[in-house]
Design a protein around this motif. Structure first.
Motif, PDB file in Angstrom:
ATOM      1  N   PHE A   1      38.244  40.848   4.255  1.00  0.00           N
ATOM      2  CA  PHE A   1      39.385  41.313   5.040  1.00  0.00           C
ATOM      3  C   PHE A   1      38.843  42.616   4.916  1.00  0.00           C
TER       4      PHE A   1
ATOM      5  N   SER B   1      36.468  43.752   7.662  1.00  0.00           N
ATOM      6  CA  SER B   1      36.707  43.644   8.969  1.00  0.00           C
ATOM      7  C   SER B   1      37.626  45.063   9.057  1.00  0.00           C
ATOM      8  N   ASN B   2      38.606  45.018   8.506  1.00  0.00           N
ATOM      9  CA  ASN B   2      39.166  46.028   8.972  1.00  0.00           C
ATOM     10  C   ASN B   2      39.123  47.601   9.355  1.00  0.00           C
TER      11      ASN B   2
ATOM     12  N   SER C   1      36.119  48.646  10.649  1.00  0.00           N
ATOM     13  CA  SER C   1      35.801  48.650  12.568  1.00  0.00           C
ATOM     14  C   SER C   1      37.282  49.757  13.510  1.00  0.00           C
ATOM     15  N   SER C   2      37.918  48.559  13.234  1.00  0.00           N
ATOM     16  CA  SER C   2      39.501  48.886  14.399  1.00  0.00           C
ATOM     17  C   SER C   2      39.879  50.413  13.712  1.00  0.00           C
TER      18      SER C   2
END
Length: 250
Positions: free
Chosen positions: A204, A207-208, A210-211
């Motif tokens: 997780f 996945s966080n 880049s944003s």
């Protein structure tokens, strides 16, 4: 109610801070927040997703909740210590002067709040009212102290300190709720358990990245190549845009 508070406080404080601190000092405060935001990602490490998932599927299992809660808090505590060391290295590399370094260390309150506020627990247990109460308390403290203490541009160093006071009080209240009202017992898990949760949360975390980087990279690059005045202009425009989006979330 929380969304309304989030909408009103920037409308009240933003014009005042820019007028009193000036664009350059306000931009410096925002630039420090942008730098620390990368460390917040490091301390978060995807636990707000992993922790919420684990708590929600084990909400009727007190032992598992105890294991998950204590594991996440201990790991986040270790990551918070590392983030402090990383910040020191960053300040050395950027050759920030001693007075401004204090601003960055005070802005570490963002990492401290990320460490001690168990958002994942309240979301997993579906007890969102606690989040509203705690955030309302911390933001109210921030609002009052801003107008009481910030009187000139030399007070820019107090902005993260005031935020930190509200965050610390909110975080301590949340821990009290977790360990006393919710009756979660504190017990240090086995190292193997800590590594298990760390490994599962790393997916997780990736996945966080880049944003979150996309959100703060603009402020960082503007501060490095254009200056803090331009950071102030960009931050005002960004906050106005965020305010316009809030009614859609109501």
């Amino acid at each position: 109610a929380l969304q309304i508070v989030n909408m009103l406080i920037p409308l009240i404080t933003l014009p005042y801070l820019i007028r009193v601190l000036g664009k350059e000092m306000y931009g410096l405060v925002v630039f420090a927040q942008a730098i620390i935001s990368y460390l917040v990602m490091f301390v978060n490490f995807g636990f707000n997703i992993h922790g919420t998932k684990e708590i929600s599927i084990n909400k009727n299992n007190p032992e598992k909740i105890q294991e998950v809660s204590n594991s996440i808090l201990i790991i986040k505590g270790i990551l918070f210590v590392f983030s402090s060391v990383i910040l020191t290295l960053i300040l050395e590399i950027l050759k920030i002067n001693p007075k401004e370094r204090l601003l960055y260390y005070f802005t570490l309150y963002l990492c401290l709040y990320e460490f001690i506020f168990p958002l994942w627990y309240f979301q997993g247990m579906e007890k969102m009212k606690f989040i509203t109460y705690i955030n309302f308390t911390s933001r109210s403290i921030f609002l009052v102290l801003i107008f009481v203490l910030i009187r000139s541009k030399n007070d820019y160093i107090l902005v993260p300190l005031i935020n930190g006071i509200g965050a610390l009080i909110g975080g301590l209240i949340s821990l009290y709720i977790l360990y006393h009202l919710e009756k979660v017992k504190f017990k240090i898990p086995k190292i193997s358990i800590l590594f298990l949760h760390f490994r599962e949360s790393s997916v997780f975390a990736l996945s966080n990245v880049s944003s979150n980087i996309k959100v703060n990279l603009s402020k960082t690059l503007i501060g490095i190549f254009l200056g803090t005045v331009d950071v102030a202009y960009f931050d005002v425009a960004d906050k106005i845009l965020r305010l316009l989006r809030i009614p859609l979330g109501l």
